[in-house]
Structures are given as C-alpha cells and as structure tokens.
Write a protein that holds these residues in place. Structure first.
Motif, PDB file in Angstrom:
ATOM      1  N   PRO A  47      27.833  46.796  58.262  1.00  0.00           N
ATOM      2  CA  PRO A  47      29.030  46.917  59.085  1.00  0.00           C
ATOM      3  C   PRO A  47      30.000  45.759  58.882  1.00  0.00           C
ATOM      4  N   ALA A  48      31.281  46.103  58.730  1.00  0.00           N
ATOM      5  CA  ALA A  48      32.300  45.082  58.516  1.00  0.00           C
ATOM      6  C   ALA A  48      32.350  44.095  59.685  1.00  0.00           C
ATOM      7  N   ALA A  49      32.167  44.587  60.895  1.00  0.00           N
ATOM      8  CA  ALA A  49      32.271  43.715  62.069  1.00  0.00           C
ATOM      9  C   ALA A  49      31.262  42.581  62.028  1.00  0.00           C
ATOM     10  N   ASP A  50      30.076  42.828  61.477  1.00  0.00           N
ATOM     11  CA  ASP A  50      29.051  41.786  61.420  1.00  0.00           C
ATOM     12  C   ASP A  50      29.456  40.666  60.469  1.00  0.00           C
ATOM     13  N   LEU A  51      30.054  41.034  59.329  1.00  0.00           N
ATOM     14  CA  LEU A  51      30.528  40.010  58.388  1.00  0.00           C
ATOM     15  C   LEU A  51      31.689  39.211  58.975  1.00  0.00           C
ATOM     16  N   LEU A  52      32.638  39.916  59.606  1.00  0.00           N
ATOM     17  CA  LEU A  52      33.807  39.238  60.146  1.00  0.00           C
ATOM     18  C   LEU A  52      33.451  38.338  61.328  1.00  0.00           C
ATOM     19  N   GLN A  53      32.421  38.718  62.074  1.00  0.00           N
ATOM     20  CA  GLN A  53      31.993  37.861  63.185  1.00  0.00           C
ATOM     21  C   GLN A  53      31.470  36.523  62.677  1.00  0.00           C
ATOM     22  N   ARG A  54      30.740  36.561  61.569  1.00  0.00           N
ATOM     23  CA  ARG A  54      30.167  35.342  61.013  1.00  0.00           C
ATOM     24  C   ARG A  54      31.145  34.588  60.118  1.00  0.00           C
ATOM     25  N   LEU A  55      32.094  35.296  59.509  1.00  0.00           N
ATOM     26  CA  LEU A  55      33.066  34.663  58.620  1.00  0.00           C
ATOM     27  C   LEU A  55      34.451  35.234  58.953  1.00  0.00           C
ATOM     28  N   PRO A  56      35.071  34.728  60.026  1.00  0.00           N
ATOM     29  CA  PRO A  56      36.334  35.306  60.517  1.00  0.00           C
ATOM     30  C   PRO A  56      37.456  35.294  59.493  1.00  0.00           C
ATOM     31  N   GLY A  57      37.405  34.392  58.518  1.00  0.00           N
ATOM     32  CA  GLY A  57      38.456  34.348  57.503  1.00  0.00           C
ATOM     33  C   GLY A  57      38.611  35.639  56.720  1.00  0.00           C
ATOM     34  N   LEU A  58      37.566  36.477  56.699  1.00  0.00           N
ATOM     35  CA  LEU A  58      37.663  37.758  55.990  1.00  0.00           C
ATOM     36  C   LEU A  58      38.637  38.710  56.672  1.00  0.00           C
ATOM     37  N   ALA A  59      38.962  38.442  57.945  1.00  0.00           N
ATOM     38  CA  ALA A  59      39.869  39.315  58.686  1.00  0.00           C
ATOM     39  C   ALA A  59      41.277  39.304  58.102  1.00  0.00           C
ATOM     40  N   GLU A 139      38.770  24.081  54.638  1.00  0.00           N
ATOM     41  CA  GLU A 139      38.854  24.483  56.045  1.00  0.00           C
ATOM     42  C   GLU A 139      37.808  25.527  56.409  1.00  0.00           C
ATOM     43  N   GLY A 140      36.865  25.775  55.496  1.00  0.00           N
ATOM     44  CA  GLY A 140      35.781  26.706  55.779  1.00  0.00           C
ATOM     45  C   GLY A 140      36.158  28.168  55.655  1.00  0.00           C
ATOM     46  N   ARG A 141      37.205  28.478  54.912  1.00  0.00           N
ATOM     47  CA  ARG A 141      37.641  29.861  54.743  1.00  0.00           C
ATOM     48  C   ARG A 141      37.274  30.379  53.357  1.00  0.00           C
ATOM     49  N   PRO A 142      37.002  31.686  53.240  1.00  0.00           N
ATOM     50  CA  PRO A 142      36.721  32.255  51.916  1.00  0.00           C
ATOM     51  C   PRO A 142      37.957  32.174  51.034  1.00  0.00           C
ATOM     52  N   GLN A 143      37.740  31.970  49.738  1.00  0.00           N
ATOM     53  CA  GLN A 143      38.842  31.806  48.792  1.00  0.00           C
ATOM     54  C   GLN A 143      39.115  33.126  48.071  1.00  0.00           C
ATOM     55  N   ALA A 144      40.104  33.858  48.562  1.00  0.00           N
ATOM     56  CA  ALA A 144      40.461  35.138  47.960  1.00  0.00           C
ATOM     57  C   ALA A 144      41.081  34.909  46.587  1.00  0.00           C
ATOM     58  N   LEU A 145      40.715  35.759  45.629  1.00  0.00           N
ATOM     59  CA  LEU A 145      41.193  35.635  44.254  1.00  0.00           C
ATOM     60  C   LEU A 145      42.112  36.782  43.849  1.00  0.00           C
ATOM     61  N   GLY A 146      42.346  37.703  44.761  1.00  0.00           N
ATOM     62  CA  GLY A 146      43.237  38.809  44.438  1.00  0.00           C
ATOM     63  C   GLY A 146      42.568  40.154  44.626  1.00  0.00           C
ATOM     64  N   PRO A 147      43.303  41.232  44.316  1.00  0.00           N
ATOM     65  CA  PRO A 147      42.782  42.587  44.513  1.00  0.00           C
ATOM     66  C   PRO A 147      41.506  42.833  43.726  1.00  0.00           C
ATOM     67  N   GLY A 148      40.654  43.690  44.286  1.00  0.00           N
ATOM     68  CA  GLY A 148      39.428  44.074  43.608  1.00  0.00           C
ATOM     69  C   GLY A 148      39.641  45.262  42.692  1.00  0.00           C
ATOM     70  N   LEU A 149      38.575  45.988  42.423  1.00  0.00           N
ATOM     71  CA  LEU A 149      38.624  47.094  41.474  1.00  0.00           C
ATOM     72  C   LEU A 149      39.162  48.377  42.085  1.00  0.00           C
ATOM     73  N   TYR A 150      39.205  48.440  43.421  1.00  0.00           N
ATOM     74  CA  TYR A 150      39.597  49.659  44.105  1.00  0.00           C
ATOM     75  C   TYR A 150      40.689  49.365  45.117  1.00  0.00           C
TER      76      TYR A 150
END
Length: 211
Positions: A47-59, A139-150
């Motif tokens: 579930p997406a909510a479980d990941l976002l709860q632990r790593l809010p930067g994904l929001a 700052e403890g945030r995930p480092q986005a690299l750009g769009p994925g494959l989909y």
C-alpha cells in the motif's frame, strides 16, 4: 554462449517491469505484500500509504492511495531502454550508482504475483529494509531522478551496487528475508529462482494467494 545469455537475462529482467492489471483479496488480518513476477524481473508491491507514512517525501510524487511497486537496479542500464550489451556487462562487473523504480497502481495485480502474509513486526522490518534502500539528501528526503518507465512512475537515487551476484531479484529476496521469511541458503539471481524459493513447503504459512 551460455555466459553472455545469462548476462542478457539478468540485465533485461532488471530493466523491465510491465504494468500489471487489477486486484485479488487481501490476506486479512495479517499484512499483505505481493511479489510481482514479470518473467525476468521481480518487484514488491504494498500500500502506498504505508510507504508515505514512513517516508513522507514520496508524497511530492505519489498520492497516498492505491499501491506502489518497487524495483531496484543499476542506474545506467535501468533508466536507458536502449542500453546495449556492452553497457549491460559494465553494469554487472563495474556497476555505478543504483536506483529504485516506483510505480503507482490503483489496485493489486491479478496475474504474475504471489501474495504473502506478514505479521506486524515482519511487515515493519520489510519497510525498514525498503526505506534503507533510498539514498536520502541532507534533509532526509528521497532524491528523485526523473520520470520512470511508465506514466505513473519515478526513479530515485538508491543505496547499494548492482552486480552479477546482487541483482534486482536478490534485492527482493533480501527484503523478504529481513521480514522473517525462511528463504534458505543462496540468493536467487532470477525471478523464476525467487518464485521457486517462495513455493518451498517451509513458506506455506506465509502464502495467502497463489500466483
């Protein structure tokens, strides 16, 4: 010719993850996690909510609804759909940075998957492993690299180095081992090897939905 063929199988598997279709039931009351088998590449879906709860930067990139499938691999090969054999061999033996590929899905897939039921402690250990895979900024945030494959997917900077003995499929196996699944000795290099390990009698108590 067998060794080059193995290279191609391992690399192409870790660079492809077709979007799966829709929704089998959960394994209530335990926590359900799916291993999605794409033929050569395996991913983990939860579930997406479980990941976002632990790593809010994904929001910043994903809503907290539906599900997210995660895959891990070599950055240069994974992000380049036109990568050739030479670049593939380099990924296996002189690998550079790695990435996580996240795909948003509205529902759980119906085919090519195995649903596992974890207790709460095991589920939290699985999340710990997955989140440790993200290379975070200062700052403890995930480092986005750009769009994925989909359409609904993104790449993120990841920890770890891809190699012949550390593939996208061994990454999934190690995540499940961290959750407490007795996978046995040896890390599977291929998705088929991983699925064979998951069908061992010792794991019957974890499986709540056959593929």
């Amino acid at each position: 010719m067998r060794i080059p063929l193995l290279f191609v199988v391992l690399l192409l598997g870790c660079a492809s993850a077709p979007e799966p279709p829709q929704a089998p039931p959960d394994c209530a009351p335990r926590r359900a996690v799916q291993v999605v088998d794409h033929g050569l590449h395996a991913g983990l879906l939860l579930p997406a909510a479980d990941l976002l709860q632990r790593l809010p930067g994904l929001a910043e990139d994903f809503p907290g609804t539906g599900f997210i499938e995660l895959g891990w691999g070599n950055e240069g090969f994974y992000r380049n759909p036109d990568a050739g054999f030479a670049q593939g061999v380099q990924a296996l033996f002189w690998s550079g940075d790695s990435v996580l590929h996240l795909v948003q899905l509205a529902a759980r897939p119906t085919g090519g998957q195995m649903t596992l039921a974890l207790d709460e402690a095991g589920y939290q250990r699985l999340l710990d492993y997955l989140l440790a895979g993200f290379a975070l900024d200062a700052e403890g945030r995930p480092q986005a690299l750009g769009p994925g494959l989909y359409r609904h997917s993104r790449f993120y900077r990841a920890n770890g180095r891809y190699s012949l003995l550390n593939t996208c499929n061994t990454w999934v196996a190690e995540a499940l081992a961290a959750a407490g699944l007795p996978l046995g000795e040896g890390s599977p290099l291929t998705a088929s090897g991983l699925m064979r390990q998951l069908r061992r009698p010792a794991l019957a108590g974890f499986i709540c939905q056959a593929p």
